[in-house]
Enzyme design. Structure first.
Site, PDB file in Angstrom:
ATOM      1  N   CYS A   1       1.289 -22.602  30.704  1.00  0.00           N
ATOM      2  CA  CYS A   1       2.685 -22.189  30.468  1.00  0.00           C
ATOM      3  C   CYS A   1       3.136 -21.516  31.748  1.00  0.00           C
ATOM      4  CB  CYS A   1       2.787 -21.249  29.267  1.00  0.00           C
ATOM      5  SG  CYS A   1       2.061 -21.905  27.741  1.00  0.00           S
ATOM      6  N   ALA A   2       3.470 -22.319  32.759  1.00  0.00           N
ATOM      7  CA  ALA A   2       3.403 -21.857  34.144  1.00  0.00           C
ATOM      8  C   ALA A   2       4.603 -21.076  34.664  1.00  0.00           C
ATOM      9  CB  ALA A   2       3.148 -23.051  35.063  1.00  0.00           C
ATOM     10  N   ALA A   3       5.807 -21.351  34.192  1.00  0.00           N
ATOM     11  CA  ALA A   3       6.987 -20.732  34.799  1.00  0.00           C
ATOM     12  C   ALA A   3       6.942 -19.212  34.654  1.00  0.00           C
ATOM     13  CB  ALA A   3       8.255 -21.284  34.155  1.00  0.00           C
TER      14      ALA A   3
ATOM     15  N   ASP B   1      -0.555 -18.348  29.503  1.00  0.00           N
ATOM     16  CA  ASP B   1       0.359 -17.201  29.455  1.00  0.00           C
ATOM     17  C   ASP B   1       1.380 -17.537  28.380  1.00  0.00           C
ATOM     18  OD1 ASP B   1       1.839 -14.972  29.898  1.00  0.00           O
ATOM     19  OD2 ASP B   1       2.516 -15.518  31.911  1.00  0.00           O
TER      20      ASP B   1
ATOM     21  N   CYS C   1       2.430 -11.075  27.138  1.00  0.00           N
ATOM     22  CA  CYS C   1       3.049  -9.804  27.520  1.00  0.00           C
ATOM     23  C   CYS C   1       3.599  -9.135  26.263  1.00  0.00           C
ATOM     24  CB  CYS C   1       4.112  -9.984  28.585  1.00  0.00           C
ATOM     25  SG  CYS C   1       5.429 -11.154  28.183  1.00  0.00           S
TER      26      CYS C   1
END
Length: 434
Positions: free
Chosen positions: A256-258, A323, A376
């Site tokens: 989930c790279a961005a 992520d 997060c």
């Protein structure tokens, strides 16, 4: 070209979009900034929008106490302007006479002259009754700390001993943290260049690539930014590169790279073949821009990490980082509008999405490989709840014990709470495949 407008009128219009129409603070600010050529005006707008979003829950409730009849529905921009007025008086502590006069004048700029008297009366009444009103607002955690009631209750449920410290930390300005690109410079070299430009920076005590600046600044103007010497990244987001155990030649997936910060950090750490997958096509350019500025290369794919059938080439990965999309409840101090946009009803859908991505990515991992699950979030349902449910009944998963200088162990991983070591809130679980 749009006609000239004062900072307060522009801020009221923008804050109404953020708080009452669901627009992101970043998007609204980016749209508003071109209308303010003066850097001091832009700085004031930034402060008004950030503090307006941060303290909306408190001052929104205060305005209801100050009005005989709410105007939130019929006059949303004027309601937002009243919040802006209270922010100036209570948070920014601007001179009262100037703050009130400028806010009343903004009503006229917003073409609501008939409401100028009401705005003046509300702000004057606040000044007269502020001690009593503040005491009433301080009586409950939600309005005391500017959090929606559901989130304050969820934090109290999940972290009963740390509730007050978490809520308080979310309202403190975070430091600006940089991640030095070790392919381009050392931390000491970057500190020296920044000092030459009059900017103080300190080496982070335990993050190998981290620098800490005392205040926010326009990093694009700092020496070395254009050359890719560093990137902006909170310390909590720099931890994954340490936990992954990266080595040259590995095949790595950032699921989930961005916007690409963690992927870039992995590439700075080792010569790996990294595949960055992102489901939202509009976020792909940001990943590519970061890679290009930092002088890094990766395979960037638009795809669903929860369904690899459309993008996976069949070659397993040695390391996988997820992520995961989450409530962002750990980064509210940096993104104050999260507290206005996130709803309690959002959490079950996020948990389901996290579980789907974790299950799909596990199948792409080589035996003996490691998968790092990151959010997060500080909500247990998104963290240990997801990981524990995934591990139940499976014999091919080993949860690796973690230990960081800050935070605390959980049943399946490690939780950094907002403010721990002056970092954002973040959860990590490192799973090894038997």
């Amino acid at each position: 070209m749009s006609p000239p407008i004062s900072v307060r009128a522009l801020a009221a219009d923008a804050l109404a979009d953020i708080a009452l129409s669901g627009h992101s603070l970043r998007d609204v600010a980016d749209k508003a900034f071109p209308r303010l050529p003066d850097s001091r005006d832009r700085a004031l707008l930034t402060a008004l929008l950030n503090e307006g979003a941060r303290w909306w829950t408190r001052f929104d409730a205060a305005i209801d106490k100050l009005l005989d009849k709410p105007i939130r529905r019929n006059e949303p921009v004027v309601h937002a302007l009243l919040v802006i007025g209270l922010v100036q008086l209570e948070v920014l502590e601007l001179p009262a006479y100037a703050a009130v006069a400028a806010t009343v004048e903004a009503v006229r700029e917003l073409r609501r002259p008939r409401l100028a008297g009401l705005v003046n009366a509300v702000l004057r009444r606040w000044q007269r009754e502020r001690e009593t009103l503040n005491a009433a607002l301080d009586a409950t955690p939600a309005t005391r700390h500017g959090h929606p009631a559901w989130l304050a209750a969820a934090i109290a449920r999940d972290w009963p001993e740390q509730t007050e410290s978490i809520l308080a930390a979310a309202n403190r300005e975070p430091p600006l943290m940089l991640r030095v690109n070790r392919n381009r410079a050392t931390r000491e070299e970057v500190v020296g260049r920044l000092a030459g430009a009059g900017q103080t920076a300190e080496l982070h005590p335990w993050l190998a690539d981290g620098l800490v600046l005392p205040h926010s600044t326009d990093v694009t103007r700092l020496p070395g930014f254009d050359q890719g010497d560093f990137a902006v990244q909170d310390g909590a987001a720099q931890v994954p590169a340490d936990l992954l155990g990266l080595a040259n030649g590995q095949r790595v997936l950032d699921a989930c790279a961005a916007p690409g910060g963690k992927a870039c950090h992995a590439l700075e750490r080792a010569n790996v073949h990294l595949v960055a997958v992102e489901s939202e096509a509009k976020r792909i350019p940001r990943i590519r821009q970061n890679l290009e500025r930092l002088g890094l290369r990766a395979t960037v794919i638009t795809g669903d990490a929860g369904d690899a059938s459309g993008w996976w080439d069949g070659k397993p990965f040695d390391r996988i980082m997820i992520d995961a999309p989450c409530s962002a409840t750990g980064v509210i101090r940096r993104r104050p509008d999260v507290r206005l946009h996130r709803r309690e009803a959002d959490i079950p859908a996020l948990v389901a999405q996290q579980a789907r991505i974790l299950a799909a990515c596990w199948d792409l991992l080589v035996p003996g490989g490691s998968l790092l699950y990151v959010t997060c979030s500080i909500l247990r349902s998104e963290n240990d709840g997801v990981v524990a449910a995934f591990m139940t009944g499976r014999s091919d998963i080993v949860a690796t014990p973690l230990a960081l200088p800050v935070g605390q162990p959980t049943a399946c991983g490690w939780q950094v709470l907002p403010g721990d070591g002056d970092l954002d809130g973040m959860y990590y679980a490192l799973l090894r495949k038997r």
